[in-house]
Motif scaffolding. Structure first.
Motif, PDB file in Angstrom:
ATOM      1  N   ILE A   1     -25.494  13.718 -20.591  1.00 43.65           N
ATOM      2  CA  ILE A   1     -24.297  14.545 -20.778  1.00 43.65           C
ATOM      3  C   ILE A   1     -23.069  13.660 -20.947  1.00 43.65           C
ATOM      4  CG2 ILE A   1     -22.760  16.198 -19.663  1.00 43.65           C
ATOM      5  CD1 ILE A   1     -25.242  17.425 -18.344  1.00 43.65           C
ATOM      6  N   VAL A   2     -22.948  12.662 -20.084  1.00 39.88           N
ATOM      7  CA  VAL A   2     -21.809  11.736 -20.162  1.00 39.88           C
ATOM      8  C   VAL A   2     -21.792  11.036 -21.522  1.00 39.88           C
ATOM      9  CG1 VAL A   2     -20.908   9.552 -19.278  1.00 39.88           C
ATOM     10  CG2 VAL A   2     -21.551  11.377 -17.691  1.00 39.88           C
ATOM     11  N   GLU A   3     -22.969  10.605 -21.987  1.00 40.46           N
ATOM     12  CA  GLU A   3     -23.045   9.913 -23.280  1.00 40.46           C
ATOM     13  C   GLU A   3     -22.600  10.826 -24.421  1.00 40.46           C
ATOM     14  OE1 GLU A   3     -26.299   7.487 -26.063  1.00 40.46           O
ATOM     15  OE2 GLU A   3     -26.926   8.428 -24.182  1.00 40.46           O
ATOM     16  N   GLU A   4     -23.067  12.073 -24.400  1.00 41.99           N
ATOM     17  CA  GLU A   4     -22.683  13.018 -25.454  1.00 41.99           C
ATOM     18  C   GLU A   4     -21.175  13.265 -25.439  1.00 41.99           C
ATOM     19  OE1 GLU A   4     -24.405  14.571 -27.816  1.00 41.99           O
ATOM     20  OE2 GLU A   4     -26.381  13.778 -27.315  1.00 41.99           O
ATOM     21  N   LEU A   5     -20.604  13.418 -24.278  1.00 43.35           N
ATOM     22  CA  LEU A   5     -19.165  13.662 -24.172  1.00 43.35           C
ATOM     23  C   LEU A   5     -18.363  12.452 -24.644  1.00 43.35           C
ATOM     24  CD1 LEU A   5     -19.116  15.455 -20.705  1.00 43.35           C
ATOM     25  CD2 LEU A   5     -18.493  16.502 -22.887  1.00 43.35           C
ATOM     26  N   GLN A   6     -18.783  11.277 -24.249  1.00 43.32           N
ATOM     27  CA  GLN A   6     -18.063  10.073 -24.655  1.00 43.32           C
ATOM     28  C   GLN A   6     -18.155   9.850 -26.157  1.00 43.32           C
ATOM     29  OE1 GLN A   6     -19.677   6.966 -22.157  1.00 43.32           O
ATOM     30  NE2 GLN A   6     -18.337   7.482 -20.430  1.00 43.32           N
ATOM     31  N   GLU A   7     -19.318  10.127 -26.741  1.00 42.86           N
ATOM     32  CA  GLU A   7     -19.457   9.995 -28.190  1.00 42.86           C
ATOM     33  C   GLU A   7     -18.571  10.992 -28.934  1.00 42.86           C
ATOM     34  OE1 GLU A   7     -23.548  10.292 -29.229  1.00 42.86           O
ATOM     35  OE2 GLU A   7     -24.062   8.277 -28.501  1.00 42.86           O
ATOM     36  N   ALA A   8     -18.273  12.119 -28.276  1.00 40.76           N
ATOM     37  CA  ALA A   8     -17.382  13.126 -28.877  1.00 40.76           C
ATOM     38  C   ALA A   8     -15.912  12.793 -28.656  1.00 40.76           C
ATOM     39  CB  ALA A   8     -17.698  14.500 -28.298  1.00 40.76           C
ATOM     40  N   GLY A   9     -15.651  11.703 -27.925  1.00 42.46           N
ATOM     41  CA  GLY A   9     -14.269  11.258 -27.751  1.00 42.46           C
ATOM     42  C   GLY A   9     -13.626  11.597 -26.423  1.00 42.46           C
ATOM     43  N   TYR A  10     -14.375  12.189 -25.500  1.00 42.29           N
ATOM     44  CA  TYR A  10     -13.810  12.548 -24.204  1.00 42.29           C
ATOM     45  C   TYR A  10     -13.924  11.390 -23.214  1.00 42.29           C
ATOM     46  CZ  TYR A  10     -14.182  17.316 -26.004  1.00 42.29           C
ATOM     47  OH  TYR A  10     -14.068  18.448 -26.770  1.00 42.29           O
ATOM     48  N   ARG A  11     -12.993  11.354 -22.269  1.00 43.75           N
ATOM     49  CA  ARG A  11     -13.144  10.492 -21.102  1.00 43.75           C
ATOM     50  C   ARG A  11     -13.980  11.236 -20.076  1.00 43.75           C
ATOM     51  NH1 ARG A  11      -8.008   9.728 -18.500  1.00 43.75           N
ATOM     52  NH2 ARG A  11      -7.437  11.738 -19.413  1.00 43.75           N
ATOM     53  N   THR A  12     -14.707  10.512 -19.231  1.00 38.56           N
ATOM     54  CA  THR A  12     -15.590  11.184 -18.289  1.00 38.56           C
ATOM     55  C   THR A  12     -15.518  10.569 -16.892  1.00 38.56           C
ATOM     56  OG1 THR A  12     -17.470   9.766 -18.870  1.00 38.56           O
ATOM     57  CG2 THR A  12     -17.246  11.839 -20.088  1.00 38.56           C
ATOM     58  N   LEU A  13     -15.813  11.423 -15.902  1.00 38.53           N
ATOM     59  CA  LEU A  13     -16.133  11.024 -14.537  1.00 38.53           C
ATOM     60  C   LEU A  13     -17.454  11.687 -14.214  1.00 38.53           C
ATOM     61  CD1 LEU A  13     -12.721  11.556 -12.683  1.00 38.53           C
ATOM     62  CD2 LEU A  13     -13.799   9.362 -13.180  1.00 38.53           C
ATOM     63  N   ALA A  14     -18.279  11.057 -13.365  1.00 43.86           N
ATOM     64  CA  ALA A  14     -19.584  11.624 -13.064  1.00 43.86           C
ATOM     65  C   ALA A  14     -19.863  11.548 -11.568  1.00 43.86           C
ATOM     66  CB  ALA A  14     -20.680  10.893 -13.843  1.00 43.86           C
ATOM     67  N   ALA A  15     -20.505  12.603 -11.046  1.00 41.77           N
ATOM     68  CA  ALA A  15     -20.869  12.661  -9.630  1.00 41.77           C
ATOM     69  C   ALA A  15     -22.243  13.301  -9.504  1.00 41.77           C
ATOM     70  CB  ALA A  15     -19.836  13.461  -8.842  1.00 41.77           C
ATOM     71  N   ALA A  16     -22.982  12.904  -8.445  1.00 43.53           N
ATOM     72  CA  ALA A  16     -24.348  13.385  -8.250  1.00 43.53           C
ATOM     73  C   ALA A  16     -24.419  14.701  -7.484  1.00 43.53           C
ATOM     74  CB  ALA A  16     -25.177  12.319  -7.532  1.00 43.53           C
ATOM     75  N   ASP A  17     -23.335  15.100  -6.841  1.00 40.28           N
ATOM     76  CA  ASP A  17     -23.319  16.372  -6.124  1.00 40.28           C
ATOM     77  C   ASP A  17     -21.875  16.775  -5.848  1.00 40.28           C
ATOM     78  OD1 ASP A  17     -22.432  15.142  -3.577  1.00 40.28           O
ATOM     79  OD2 ASP A  17     -24.472  14.348  -3.508  1.00 40.28           O
ATOM     80  N   GLY A  18     -21.703  17.947  -5.230  1.00 40.49           N
ATOM     81  CA  GLY A  18     -20.362  18.455  -5.005  1.00 40.49           C
ATOM     82  C   GLY A  18     -19.539  17.606  -4.067  1.00 40.49           C
ATOM     83  N   ALA A  19     -20.180  17.042  -3.040  1.00 38.12           N
ATOM     84  CA  ALA A  19     -19.439  16.201  -2.091  1.00 38.12           C
ATOM     85  C   ALA A  19     -18.886  14.964  -2.786  1.00 38.12           C
ATOM     86  CB  ALA A  19     -20.342  15.801  -0.925  1.00 38.12           C
ATOM     87  N   ALA A  20     -19.707  14.329  -3.624  1.00 38.72           N
ATOM     88  CA  ALA A  20     -19.240  13.159  -4.370  1.00 38.72           C
ATOM     89  C   ALA A  20     -18.142  13.541  -5.350  1.00 38.72           C
ATOM     90  CB  ALA A  20     -20.410  12.510  -5.111  1.00 38.72           C
ATOM     91  N   ALA A  21     -18.241  14.744  -5.926  1.00 37.92           N
ATOM     92  CA  ALA A  21     -17.202  15.214  -6.855  1.00 37.92           C
ATOM     93  C   ALA A  21     -15.878  15.395  -6.139  1.00 37.92           C
ATOM     94  CB  ALA A  21     -17.635  16.518  -7.509  1.00 37.92           C
ATOM     95  N   LEU A  22     -15.910  15.962  -4.929  1.00 41.91           N
ATOM     96  CA  LEU A  22     -14.672  16.142  -4.168  1.00 41.91           C
ATOM     97  C   LEU A  22     -14.014  14.807  -3.864  1.00 41.91           C
ATOM     98  CD1 LEU A  22     -15.496  19.000  -1.620  1.00 41.91           C
ATOM     99  CD2 LEU A  22     -14.008  19.099  -3.630  1.00 41.91           C
ATOM    100  N   ALA A  23     -14.820  13.778  -3.592  1.00 35.39           N
ATOM    101  CA  ALA A  23     -14.267  12.450  -3.348  1.00 35.39           C
ATOM    102  C   ALA A  23     -13.559  11.929  -4.588  1.00 35.39           C
ATOM    103  CB  ALA A  23     -15.374  11.495  -2.908  1.00 35.39           C
ATOM    104  N   LEU A  24     -14.147  12.156  -5.763  1.00 34.88           N
ATOM    105  CA  LEU A  24     -13.505  11.724  -7.015  1.00 34.88           C
ATOM    106  C   LEU A  24     -12.219  12.516  -7.267  1.00 34.88           C
ATOM    107  CD1 LEU A  24     -16.557  11.388  -9.458  1.00 34.88           C
ATOM    108  CD2 LEU A  24     -15.202   9.534  -8.471  1.00 34.88           C
ATOM    109  N   LEU A  25     -12.239  13.794  -6.930  1.00 38.86           N
ATOM    110  CA  LEU A  25     -11.081  14.643  -7.189  1.00 38.86           C
ATOM    111  C   LEU A  25      -9.880  14.298  -6.321  1.00 38.86           C
ATOM    112  CD1 LEU A  25     -12.894  18.075  -7.600  1.00 38.86           C
ATOM    113  CD2 LEU A  25     -11.596  16.877  -9.362  1.00 38.86           C
ATOM    114  N   ALA A  26     -10.104  13.533  -5.259  1.00 36.30           N
ATOM    115  CA  ALA A  26      -8.984  13.114  -4.416  1.00 36.30           C
ATOM    116  C   ALA A  26      -8.023  12.223  -5.188  1.00 36.30           C
ATOM    117  CB  ALA A  26      -9.498  12.382  -3.177  1.00 36.30           C
ATOM    118  N   ASP A  27      -8.528  11.532  -6.221  1.00 41.98           N
ATOM    119  CA  ASP A  27      -7.693  10.602  -6.985  1.00 41.98           C
ATOM    120  C   ASP A  27      -7.662  10.920  -8.471  1.00 41.98           C
ATOM    121  OD1 ASP A  27      -7.076   8.869  -4.731  1.00 41.98           O
ATOM    122  OD2 ASP A  27      -9.166   8.230  -4.835  1.00 41.98           O
TER     123      ASP A  27
END
Length: 230
Positions: A20-46
């Motif tokens: 999914i990340v590869e497809e998005l990046q090839e389409a020109g988007y920047r990406t962040l990736a997380a393995a679950d909701g808890a890891a996503a919340l940690a990324l969303l802090a910044d």
């Protein structure tokens, strides 16, 4: 130059997450990736993504839990599209997600063309809303500049867009009828003693940070900070 949209991908299956990340990046988007909701919340802090693409069934914190936390604790991301990626295709599952605030669904196995089209459509929708709000605010400023204070407040009460006017110190000068109705209907936003806040500590801190940033941007753009205007 405007930076490409930032998409947060939350998926516990490593190979699918990478694809999914590869497809998005090839389409020109920047990406962040997380393995679950808890890891996503940690990324969303910044980080403040422009769109969240999230699996439902995950360990630690599932997609429903992440969506609930995002909508409750991050009011500044209220307009950020949240798209569920799921193998659950029963109508009741989709209804549950919609009621919680999900904006769209993509069903596994992933059709990447459909995924990219959905992401682009949701981002265009947000851009149109922001453009419309920005145009209304610009027209409002032009109109208010020719009105007295009492006339300006009456004019604010006639528009549907919720508007809160702040002074240079962040104190509320006026909240129009639409804004007060929105605040009365929301359980997490308050307007007390001349200040806008939130009922929970993380939300209150995020809201105050957003107001501080907006005031700083207003001062930098208008040069009126020395007169106490915002």
């Amino acid at each position: 130059m405007t930076a490409p949209a930032l998409v947060l991908v939350v998926e516990d299956e490593a190979a699918l997450r990478a694809d999914i990340v590869e497809e998005l990046q090839e389409a020109g988007y920047r990406t962040l990736a997380a393995a679950d909701g808890a890891a996503a919340l940690a990324l969303l802090a910044d980080a403040a993504p422009d769109l969240v693409l999230c699996d439902i069934t995950m360990p630690e914190l599932d997609g429903y839990g992440l969506l609930s936390a995002l909508r409750a604790d991050r009011p500044e991301l209220a307009a950020t599209p949240f798209v569920f990626l799921t193998a659950l295709s029963e109508p009741r599952d989709m209804v549950e997600g919609k009621l919680m605030g999900a904006d769209d669904y993509l069903v596994k196995p992933v059709d990447y063309d459909l995924m990219l089209a959905t992401v682009a459509a949701r981002l265009r929708q947000v851009a149109r809303i922001r453009e419309s709000d920005g145009g209304e605010i610009a027209r409002l400023r032009q109109t208010l500049s020719a009105l007295s204070q009492d006339g300006a407040e009456r004019a604010l009460d006639l528009i549907a867009l919720g508007v809160v006017l702040l002074d240079g110190g962040g104190r509320v000068l006026h909240a129009n009828c639409a804004a007060r109705s929105m605040i009365d209907a929301a359980e997490f936003v308050t307007l007390q003693q001349g200040a806008v806040g939130a009922t929970d500590t993380p939300g209150d801190r995020a809201l105050r940070d957003a107001i501080t940033e907006a005031l700083a941007a207003a001062r930098a753009g208008t040069g009126k900070a020395d007169r106490g205007d915002a």
